[in-house]
Design an enzyme around this catalytic site. Structure first.
Site, PDB file in Angstrom:
ATOM      1  N   HIS A  81      -5.366   4.953   6.499  1.00 57.51           N
ATOM      2  CA  HIS A  81      -4.617   5.734   5.514  1.00 57.51           C
ATOM      3  C   HIS A  81      -3.142   5.858   5.871  1.00 57.51           C
ATOM      4  O   HIS A  81      -2.493   6.834   5.499  1.00 57.51           O
ATOM      5  CB  HIS A  81      -5.243   7.117   5.295  1.00 57.51           C
ATOM      6  CG  HIS A  81      -6.589   7.059   4.653  1.00 57.51           C
ATOM      7  ND1 HIS A  81      -6.786   6.678   3.344  1.00 57.51           N
ATOM      8  CD2 HIS A  81      -7.827   7.307   5.167  1.00 57.51           C
ATOM      9  CE1 HIS A  81      -8.073   6.711   3.072  1.00 57.51           C
ATOM     10  NE2 HIS A  81      -8.735   7.084   4.158  1.00 57.51           N
ATOM     11  N   ASP A 113       0.856  -1.181   0.000  1.00 58.81           N
ATOM     12  CA  ASP A 113       0.000   0.000   0.000  1.00 58.81           C
ATOM     13  C   ASP A 113       0.894   1.234   0.000  1.00 58.81           C
ATOM     14  O   ASP A 113       1.978   1.231   0.608  1.00 58.81           O
ATOM     15  CB  ASP A 113      -0.903   0.023   1.232  1.00 58.81           C
ATOM     16  CG  ASP A 113      -1.900   1.176   1.169  1.00 58.81           C
ATOM     17  OD1 ASP A 113      -2.919   1.039   0.464  1.00 58.81           O
ATOM     18  OD2 ASP A 113      -1.644   2.219   1.802  1.00 58.81           O
ATOM     19  N   ASP A 141      -2.783  -0.213   6.387  1.00 60.40           N
ATOM     20  CA  ASP A 141      -3.685  -0.544   5.276  1.00 60.40           C
ATOM     21  C   ASP A 141      -3.253  -1.846   4.587  1.00 60.40           C
ATOM     22  O   ASP A 141      -4.094  -2.636   4.149  1.00 60.40           O
ATOM     23  CB  ASP A 141      -3.719   0.601   4.255  1.00 60.40           C
ATOM     24  CG  ASP A 141      -4.537   1.792   4.743  1.00 60.40           C
ATOM     25  OD1 ASP A 141      -4.991   1.747   5.911  1.00 60.40           O
ATOM     26  OD2 ASP A 141      -4.720   2.752   3.979  1.00 60.40           O
ATOM     27  N   GLU A 180       1.089   5.654   0.332  1.00 63.29           N
ATOM     28  CA  GLU A 180       0.484   6.963   0.607  1.00 63.29           C
ATOM     29  C   GLU A 180       1.209   7.961  -0.299  1.00 63.29           C
ATOM     30  O   GLU A 180       2.426   7.841  -0.528  1.00 63.29           O
ATOM     31  CB  GLU A 180       0.635   7.356   2.071  1.00 63.29           C
ATOM     32  CG  GLU A 180      -0.041   6.399   3.047  1.00 63.29           C
ATOM     33  CD  GLU A 180      -1.521   6.186   2.772  1.00 63.29           C
ATOM     34  OE1 GLU A 180      -2.183   7.132   2.284  1.00 63.29           O
ATOM     35  OE2 GLU A 180      -2.018   5.074   3.027  1.00 63.29           O
TER      36      GLU A 180
END
Length: 573
Positions: free
Chosen positions: A177, A35, A182, A37
């Site tokens: 987030h 994942d 995540d 960001e």
């Protein structure tokens, strides 16, 4: 081209199934769930990665975790900082993407890459790999969003967001987030979906990647129908309990393709219906993929299976005919006769023939009436003559020599070079476009396209049909060799546009002797009338595509295989 059919019999095991055909069991594979960001939603707009989190799992066990903040060297928007909790101060001393990405790729090496909305995460990773000239590893990618759309119903969850799915599968981690949290939640969602699908017979990566909720469980239970089909090119026929052919298809690997109807993403509702009706699958092994394609066309034409949509009626074609009479004319006919007339086609539809006819009448003012006219007709002219769209031989407005000259020019455009038609119609299109009469220009464009396609097809098929025999070979991969691919020489004998024989030269065999034997046993094909090939037009076109493919070597050509240098093909391209 005779080979014995191989019929799938339920419940029998004549041989040990290989690891390759079974697929790769999910419990044996390592998954790297990742994942990211970022500073925004589009790498194309200059957005950057701010954090990478990943979890490596196998057989339900966590093997390792990876987490790093990334200095984006740009300011993080305030709303992104509020959403993720990642601030400019937090990433100020973090490694840049030039350090973080290689470290992640090393961690993920050898895994199946998993992401929730993989297009986003993998898109960012690939972009920065290209930016650093890092070769992108050959990852297989699994998208949990796409899978969830087939596994989780709207009754269970209003959407397929990670937070919603984490609640459905009771994830031990709440998505917030942040990349690692995540990724952990995505692991729980992935395992939850795997567990659910295991009860439906989905146990391999191939089955998981291709899973579709539109494939019914009853359909999946019929996987055994493919068990005894070979790993070889050929044709497969689905049959019902009365032995009627429901569907015909072809593949370079019969067993793998037929298995996909029961385990892969077969979402066509009519095919799902067909599989539920089917009680057995018959396979016909072929020497080469081309032979398989040709057999497929012939079997579809023979059985006209209700679940095949294409190629069922090869006999339903039309031709454009330039008649042989005192005052020749163009007409649309359904078959070619031995009348020494000139033919254009075959056209797959009457509308294409009519469109071509309209294009030719735009350029050549020959008569459009259907009457037979003698040498000295004496009747009144029609309205086309008053519009200067017909030379009007009916009322004596033109002599035989002038009319014949126009017909010869038309013949030249049909058989050799279509420049007159192309230039005149293009000029009309340009004039109409300049006047902003775009719909009329488009109509002329479509007519011209129909003519060029028809003329190119006629010239190509006629050239092949005129050849009594072409023998050609190409080095091709052996699909039965599995992962240890080996090359072999595929040989085809084509007679008057029809595939007469196909074979593969066995290793250690005298190639010349093998080809001579193949030619001797090939089907006898008699000459046909006009441009019509001895096979269906679709079969001859498949053969032409193979003959024109890279690597094909002509072993022998009996006769002359040529197309006009200035023919319609150059305009078609």
């Amino acid at each position: 081209m005779s080979t014995a059919p191989v019929t799938a019999a339920p419940g029998r095991w004549d041989e040990q199934r290989t690891f390759e055909e079974l697929g790769r069991p999910l419990h044996d594979l390592t998954f790297c769930v990742v994942d990211l960001e970022t500073t925004g939603g589009s790498v194309g707009d200059g957005d950057r990665i701010t954090e990478i989190g990943a979890v490596k799992v196998r057989g339900g066990q966590v093997l390792g975790e990876f987490q790093t903040l990334v200095n984006p060297h740009t300011s993080i928007p305030a709303f992104i900082a509020v959403l993720t909790g990642i601030t400019n101060r937090m990433v100020a001393d973090a490694p840049p993407i030039t350090s973080a990405l290689p470290a992640f790729l090393e961690f993920a090496a050898g895994s199946v890459l998993v992401a929730h909305n993989a297009r986003f995460d993998v898109g960012f990773l690939k972009h920065f790999a290209r930016e650093q000239d890092i070769p992108w590893p050959d990852f297989e990618v699994l998208d949990t969003v796409k899978l969830a759309r087939h596994v989780v119903s709207r009754d269970e969850s209003p959407n397929h967001k990670l937070s919603s799915l984490a609640r459905v599968f009771r994830s031990g981690t709440t998505p917030n987030h942040r990349a690692l949290e995540d990724a952990r939640a995505t692991v729980d969602v992935l395992h939850g979906m795997m567990e659910r699908l295991g009860g439906l017979g989905v146990h391999t990566l191939e089955e998981l990647q291709g899973y579709s909720s539109k494939v019914a469980s009853a359909q999946r239970r019929k996987r055994h129908l493919a068990d005894h089909l070979p790993h070889a090119p050929g044709v497969y026929l689905f049959r019902d309990d009365r032995s009627r052919v429901l569907y015909v298809g072809t593949s370079k690997d019969l067993r793998r393709r037929v298995r996909s109807y029961f385990t892969a993403s077969e979402t066509r509702s009519r095919i799902g219906e067909m599989v539920q009706i089917a009680t057995r699958v018959e396979g016909i092994e072929c020497a080469t993929p081309l032979e398989a394609e040709v057999r497929e066309l012939r079997l579809i034409a023979e059985h006209k299976p209700s679940y095949n949509r294409r190629s069922r009626f090869p006999e339903k074609v039309t031709f454009l005919k330039l008649t042989r009479e005192v005052w020749p004319r163009l007409s649309i006919v359904k078959r070619v006769l031995a009348d020494d007339a000139d033919y254009l086609g075959p056209f797959s539809s009457r509308s294409a023939a009519e469109s071509t006819l309209a294009a030719l009448h735009e350029v050549f003012p020959i008569r459009q009436c259907n009457d037979r006219l003698g040498r000295q007709p004496s009747r009144s002219a029609c309205v086309l003559a008053e519009m200067a769209r017909c030379l009007a031989p009916c009322d004596g407005s033109v002599d035989l020599q002038t009319y014949a000259a126009v017909v010869r020019q038309l013949q030249d455009n049909l058989k050799r070079r279509p420049d007159d038609v192309v230039e005149l119609v293009n000029a009309k299109m340009a004039a109409l476009a300049e006047q902003e009469r775009f719909e009329e220009a488009a109509a002329h464009r479509d007519r011209l396209a129909s003519f060029v396609r028809g003329a190119a097809r006629t010239q190509r098929l006629s050239a092949l049909t005129r050849c009594p025999e072409i023998v050609a070979a190409r080095r091709e991969e052996d699909p039965s060799a599995g992962s240890g691919r080996r090359a072999r020489w595929a040989v085809h004998v084509i007679r008057r546009g029809r595939l007469a024989a196909a074979g593969v030269i066995p290793a250690g065999t005298d190639a010349v002797a093998y080809v001579d034997s193949l030619r001797a046993s090939a089907e006898t094909v008699l000459p046909t009338v006009g441009p019509a090939p001895a096979a269906s037009a679709e079969e001859s076109e498949r053969i032409l595509r193979w003959l024109e493919s890279p690597g094909v070597r002509l072993v022998d050509v009996v006769g002359e295989w040529t197309c006009p240098v200035h023919g319609a093909g150059r305009h078609h391209l």
